[in-house]
Scaffold this active site. Structure first.
Site, short mmCIF file in Angstrom:
data_model
loop_
_atom_site.label_atom_id
_atom_site.label_comp_id
_atom_site.label_asym_id
_atom_site.label_seq_id
_atom_site.Cartn_x
_atom_site.Cartn_y
_atom_site.Cartn_z
N HIS A 12 0.84 -1.19 0.00
CA HIS A 12 0.00 0.00 0.00
C HIS A 12 0.88 1.25 0.00
O HIS A 12 1.12 1.85 -1.04
CB HIS A 12 -0.94 -0.02 1.21
CG HIS A 12 -1.84 1.17 1.31
ND1 HIS A 12 -2.17 1.75 2.52
CD2 HIS A 12 -2.46 1.90 0.36
CE1 HIS A 12 -2.98 2.78 2.31
NE2 HIS A 12 -3.16 2.90 1.01
N CYS B 163 -0.31 0.25 9.93
CA CYS B 163 -0.55 1.61 9.43
C CYS B 163 -1.99 1.80 8.94
O CYS B 163 -2.66 2.75 9.31
CB CYS B 163 0.43 1.95 8.32
SG CYS B 163 2.16 1.89 8.83
N HIS B 164 -2.47 0.87 8.09
CA HIS B 164 -3.78 1.04 7.49
C HIS B 164 -4.62 -0.23 7.53
O HIS B 164 -5.67 -0.29 6.91
CB HIS B 164 -3.65 1.54 6.05
CG HIS B 164 -2.93 2.85 5.95
ND1 HIS B 164 -1.57 2.93 5.70
CD2 HIS B 164 -3.37 4.13 6.11
CE1 HIS B 164 -1.21 4.21 5.69
NE2 HIS B 164 -2.27 4.94 5.94
N GLY B 165 -4.15 -1.27 8.24
CA GLY B 165 -4.98 -2.42 8.52
C GLY B 165 -5.04 -3.51 7.48
O GLY B 165 -5.91 -4.38 7.56
N PRO C 22 -6.59 -1.93 1.92
CA PRO C 22 -5.83 -0.81 1.34
C PRO C 22 -4.69 -1.27 0.44
O PRO C 22 -4.42 -0.66 -0.59
CB PRO C 22 -5.32 -0.07 2.57
CG PRO C 22 -6.30 -0.40 3.65
CD PRO C 22 -6.71 -1.82 3.38
#
Length: 213
Positions: free
Chosen positions: A141, A170-172, A186
């Site tokens: 990502h 960070c964004h799962g 993501p």
């Protein structure tokens, strides 16, 4: 799926507009973040440096020889190649068996998307040997370094049907134990598999697909 399982399919998919044309560009963009993140899990994931070339050679892309001795089943180490963290995971038979249970939840279960999976790794385990999984530990990502979540089920904050893998803090984004990304995450692609080959039963060479000469 059970109600307390991870809702992989309910997350907003990544927009194609943010995907780079060159996956290596995204990898290099996140290198500093990823290598820095290795220190945060150093107690659980040893960082291998003693067998690596000089920093200048590594930055130039020199192959790295990694010893597999001492990597117990169910554990991993982190080495460095081209300034990137490289994970070497010794998968147990249970880990290998669990891979097939994830296919319906994965964005690219057969690793058919280009650039991230060499031909030798286009199999269920994305590896040359089922028990050894080797990949670049950088999320596809924005270049963060995912954290291992090897325990099956919800003991590490995952869903009850979790078969083990990695979570990008960070964004799962979720990845299984073959580095394959789950649907509607993501991260748009599976984790990168570097070129490598086994020198012998106890040594792997990362940076080359086969011995030269």
């Amino acid at each position: 799926m059970s109600q307390d399982s991870i809702q992989y399919d309910n997350q907003e998919p990544a927009s194609p507009a943010v995907l780079p044309s060159d996956p290596q560009r995204r990898m290099w963009l996140g290198t500093a973040c990823a290598v820095g993140g290795v220190a945060g899990v150093a107690t659980a994931v040893p960082f291998v440096a003693s067998m690596n070339p000089s920093d200048r050679a590594k930055a130039a892309g020199a192959p790295v020889e990694i010893s597999l001795n001492g990597i117990a089943p169910g554990t991993m180490i982190t080495a460095e190649w081209q300034g990137k963290p490289v994970w070497v995971i010794h998968r147990t038979q249970a880990m290998i068996d669990g891979l097939t249970k994830n296919d319906s939840h994965l964005a690219d279960p057969k690793s058919e998307r280009p650039d991230y999976t060499p031909d030798f790794a286009k199999n269920e385990g994305r590896s040359r040997k089922p028990e050894w999984f080797i990949c670049v530990g950088i999320c596809t990502h924005l270049g963060c370094s995912p954290s291992p979540r090897f325990a099956i089920g919800g003991s590490e904050g995952m869903g009850s049907d979790w078969e083990g893998g990695f979570l990008c803090p960070c964004h799962g984004s979720h990845f299984d134990l073959a580095g394959r990304v789950f649907k509607n995450q993501p991260a748009p692609d599976n984790l990168l598999i570097p070129p490598y080959y086994f020198v012998d039963d106890n040594t792997v060479m990362v940076g080359l697909e086969k011995a030269e000469g």
